[in-house]
Design a protein around this motif. Structure first.
Motif, PDB file in Angstrom:
ATOM      1  N   LEU A 201       0.827  -1.205   0.000  1.00  0.00           N
ATOM      2  CA  LEU A 201       0.000   0.000   0.000  1.00  0.00           C
ATOM      3  C   LEU A 201       0.864   1.258   0.000  1.00  0.00           C
ATOM      4  O   LEU A 201       0.575   2.222  -0.712  1.00  0.00           O
ATOM      5  N   ILE A 202       1.949   1.238   0.767  1.00  0.00           N
ATOM      6  CA  ILE A 202       2.835   2.399   0.824  1.00  0.00           C
ATOM      7  C   ILE A 202       3.511   2.611  -0.524  1.00  0.00           C
ATOM      8  O   ILE A 202       3.562   3.732  -1.046  1.00  0.00           O
ATOM      9  N   TYR A 203       4.027   1.523  -1.119  1.00  0.00           N
ATOM     10  CA  TYR A 203       4.688   1.643  -2.422  1.00  0.00           C
ATOM     11  C   TYR A 203       3.726   2.131  -3.503  1.00  0.00           C
ATOM     12  O   TYR A 203       4.124   2.850  -4.426  1.00  0.00           O
ATOM     13  N   ASN A 204       2.471   1.749  -3.391  1.00  0.00           N
ATOM     14  CA  ASN A 204       1.485   2.136  -4.393  1.00  0.00           C
ATOM     15  C   ASN A 204       0.835   3.489  -4.091  1.00  0.00           C
ATOM     16  O   ASN A 204      -0.093   3.888  -4.788  1.00  0.00           O
ATOM     17  N   ASN A 205       1.346   4.169  -3.060  1.00  0.00           N
ATOM     18  CA  ASN A 205       0.824   5.487  -2.694  1.00  0.00           C
ATOM     19  C   ASN A 205      -0.691   5.438  -2.485  1.00  0.00           C
ATOM     20  O   ASN A 205      -1.440   6.288  -2.974  1.00  0.00           O
ATOM     21  N   ALA A 206      -1.122   4.437  -1.747  1.00  0.00           N
ATOM     22  CA  ALA A 206      -2.557   4.245  -1.509  1.00  0.00           C
ATOM     23  C   ALA A 206      -3.110   5.362  -0.622  1.00  0.00           C
ATOM     24  O   ALA A 206      -2.367   6.070   0.069  1.00  0.00           O
ATOM     25  N   ASP A 207      -4.413   5.504  -0.649  1.00  0.00           N
ATOM     26  CA  ASP A 207      -5.098   6.464   0.207  1.00  0.00           C
ATOM     27  C   ASP A 207      -4.755   6.161   1.665  1.00  0.00           C
ATOM     28  O   ASP A 207      -4.906   5.029   2.131  1.00  0.00           O
ATOM     29  N   PRO A 208      -4.267   7.161   2.424  1.00  0.00           N
ATOM     30  CA  PRO A 208      -3.899   6.922   3.820  1.00  0.00           C
ATOM     31  C   PRO A 208      -5.049   6.385   4.670  1.00  0.00           C
ATOM     32  O   PRO A 208      -4.804   5.768   5.719  1.00  0.00           O
ATOM     33  N   GLU A 209      -6.293   6.610   4.213  1.00  0.00           N
ATOM     34  CA  GLU A 209      -7.439   6.115   4.982  1.00  0.00           C
ATOM     35  C   GLU A 209      -7.765   4.654   4.713  1.00  0.00           C
ATOM     36  O   GLU A 209      -8.672   4.098   5.323  1.00  0.00           O
ATOM     37  N   THR A 210      -7.027   4.012   3.786  1.00  0.00           N
ATOM     38  CA  THR A 210      -7.243   2.592   3.520  1.00  0.00           C
ATOM     39  C   THR A 210      -7.017   1.784   4.795  1.00  0.00           C
ATOM     40  O   THR A 210      -5.990   1.932   5.467  1.00  0.00           O
ATOM     41  N   MET A 211      -7.968   0.930   5.120  1.00  0.00           N
ATOM     42  CA  MET A 211      -7.882   0.164   6.363  1.00  0.00           C
ATOM     43  C   MET A 211      -7.070  -1.119   6.168  1.00  0.00           C
ATOM     44  O   MET A 211      -7.185  -1.795   5.140  1.00  0.00           O
ATOM     45  N   VAL A 212      -6.247  -1.444   7.149  1.00  0.00           N
ATOM     46  CA  VAL A 212      -5.398  -2.633   7.130  1.00  0.00           C
ATOM     47  C   VAL A 212      -5.858  -3.568   8.251  1.00  0.00           C
ATOM     48  O   VAL A 212      -5.993  -3.153   9.403  1.00  0.00           O
ATOM     49  N   GLU A 213      -6.107  -4.825   7.895  1.00  0.00           N
ATOM     50  CA  GLU A 213      -6.508  -5.824   8.879  1.00  0.00           C
ATOM     51  C   GLU A 213      -5.282  -6.290   9.666  1.00  0.00           C
ATOM     52  O   GLU A 213      -4.244  -6.619   9.091  1.00  0.00           O
ATOM     53  N   ILE A 226      -6.562  -0.733  11.393  1.00  0.00           N
ATOM     54  CA  ILE A 226      -5.986   0.607  11.524  1.00  0.00           C
ATOM     55  C   ILE A 226      -5.757   1.146  10.115  1.00  0.00           C
ATOM     56  O   ILE A 226      -5.457   0.386   9.181  1.00  0.00           O
ATOM     57  N   SER A 227      -5.855   2.444   9.945  1.00  0.00           N
ATOM     58  CA  SER A 227      -5.633   3.032   8.624  1.00  0.00           C
ATOM     59  C   SER A 227      -4.174   2.904   8.219  1.00  0.00           C
ATOM     60  O   SER A 227      -3.261   2.887   9.064  1.00  0.00           O
ATOM     61  N   LEU A 231      -0.661   3.595  10.505  1.00  0.00           N
ATOM     62  CA  LEU A 231       0.367   2.561  10.648  1.00  0.00           C
ATOM     63  C   LEU A 231       1.697   3.021  10.067  1.00  0.00           C
ATOM     64  O   LEU A 231       2.756   2.834  10.675  1.00  0.00           O
ATOM     65  N   ARG A 232       1.651   3.607   8.877  1.00  0.00           N
ATOM     66  CA  ARG A 232       2.882   4.082   8.237  1.00  0.00           C
ATOM     67  C   ARG A 232       3.633   5.048   9.149  1.00  0.00           C
ATOM     68  O   ARG A 232       4.849   4.929   9.341  1.00  0.00           O
ATOM     69  N   ASP A 233       2.899   5.994   9.724  1.00  0.00           N
ATOM     70  CA  ASP A 233       3.551   6.999  10.573  1.00  0.00           C
ATOM     71  C   ASP A 233       4.066   6.408  11.875  1.00  0.00           C
ATOM     72  O   ASP A 233       5.048   6.893  12.446  1.00  0.00           O
ATOM     73  N   ALA A 234       3.412   5.333  12.335  1.00  0.00           N
ATOM     74  CA  ALA A 234       3.752   4.783  13.652  1.00  0.00           C
ATOM     75  C   ALA A 234       4.864   3.743  13.606  1.00  0.00           C
ATOM     76  O   ALA A 234       5.711   3.691  14.511  1.00  0.00           O
ATOM     77  N   ILE A 235       4.900   2.906  12.568  1.00  0.00           N
ATOM     78  CA  ILE A 235       5.822   1.754  12.618  1.00  0.00           C
ATOM     79  C   ILE A 235       6.764   1.659  11.427  1.00  0.00           C
ATOM     80  O   ILE A 235       7.656   0.810  11.427  1.00  0.00           O
TER      81      ILE A 235
END
Length: 335
Positions: A201-213, A226-227, A231-235
């Motif tokens: 999702l990060i590599y594909n520049n996905a919408d930051p609001e996309t939910m991750v299971e 979590i969106s 997650l990107r900003d936290a981990i």
């Protein structure tokens, strides 16, 4: 932590050229040149998505038969790339075998071939269950220097002179995404395959609001979703990607050197041939190969972080360190 690419030369410096580049934590790999690849395991070969062939001299292409044999009867698509005349070379290899039983295979193995010219690319495919006959016509597209472009990386190619056109390649990771384990621990989230989804999702520049299971932690502390942005900003630790170049079988001419510098300028790792000692410069010129000094000077002019020399002439087998030492001295300016 680090790049997703783990490049390694398959053989020793006096043996056939082949650079194997597996992807960290993925069942995928790239291969640059395909000489004798007996040192590669079947598991490694099955990871291949692309093979980039500098040219079809035997020591750069003979390993293709092993790949072909291993992939028969498997569901697999493999892209192979080479310079002018490559599609005919590949057609000839495939035509050298009898394929009367392949129509009974339940699985579908397809080769996609790309033949590169300086400003255009020819493309065609060969299907196993059709006896590796060309599928349809050969299509033509423009070639602007970028051969493969994916969200995570790209591959560029240039043409060099070796008495015949040869290709040199640069592999460029767009950026690297590393997961901070201590951040996962603080959030009470267990690592797992879901991290590959997050990276995609990060590599594909996905919408930051996309939910991750997320997996449920043993203590039940972690939320189930979590969106991506949170997650990107936290981990996630995002850093500049790794860049590498692969150059072999090229005359040390002024024009070749100019092109090689343009391709490899600023790369992290340079894999470059060093066929002859500079005391045999006249022979290197005749054979259209680089000397070890030229390889080291190229690495210095490109300001690379590290470089590896390979494809040594067997005439130096009694003094195996000579060429590497000559290249290192040229790189450091002490020669």
């Amino acid at each position: 932590m680090g790049s997703r690419f783990l490049p390694r030369l398959v053989n020793g410096p006096f043996d056939d050229p082949a650079l194997f580049v597996p992807f960290r934590h993925q069942n995928r790999a790239l291969l640059f040149d395909i000489g004798d690849i007996a040192a590669l395991s079947s598991r490694d070969i099955l990871k291949l998505s692309h093979i980039f062939v500098s040219h079809t001299h035997m020591d750069h292409f003979i390993g293709f038969d092993r790949v072909l044999r291993l992939l028969l009867g498997r569901d697999k698509e493999l892209t192979v790339v080479g310079p002018q005349g490559f599609i005919d070379n590949l057609t000839g290899k495939l035509a050298g075998y009898c394929w009367n039983l392949v129509e009974n295979y339940q699985n579908h193995f397809t080769l996609h071939a790309i033949e590169l010219y300086p400003h255009r690319a020819l493309r065609t495919s060969f299907a196993c269950h059709e006896g590796f006959k060309r599928q349809g016509h050969v299509s033509e597209t423009l070639f602007d220097g970028t051969l493969v472009s994916e969200p995570e990386f790209n591959v560029r190619a240039i043409h060099l002179d070796h008495g015949t056109p040869v290709l040199a390649f640069a592999l460029e990771e767009r950026f690297s995404v590393n997961i901070v384990k201590s951040a996962l621990d603080r959030m009470g989230i267990s690592p797992g395959p879901w991290l590959n989804q997050l990276k995609t999702l990060i590599y594909n520049n996905a919408d930051p609001e996309t939910m991750v299971e997320l997996p449920i932690s043993p203590d039940g502390r972690s939320p189930s979703r979590i969106s991506m942005g949170e997650l990107r900003d936290a981990i996630a630790l995002i850093q500049p990607g790794q860049r590498m170049a692969y150059i072999t079988d090229a005359a040390g001419s002024r024009e070749n050197m100019r092109k090689m510098i343009e391709l490899a300028k600023g790369v992290d790792i340079l894999f470059v041939e060093a066929a002859f000692s500079h005391k045999d410069h006249a022979l290197a010129l005749e054979k259209r190969h680089l000397t070890a000094r030229q390889a080291g000077e190229l690495a210095r002019q490109c300001s690379v972080r590290q470089f590896h020399v390979f494809h040594h002439s067997p005439r130096y087998e009694t003094c195996p360190q000579l060429l590497e030492e000559e290249a290192r001295k040229a790189f450091t300016g002490s020669g």
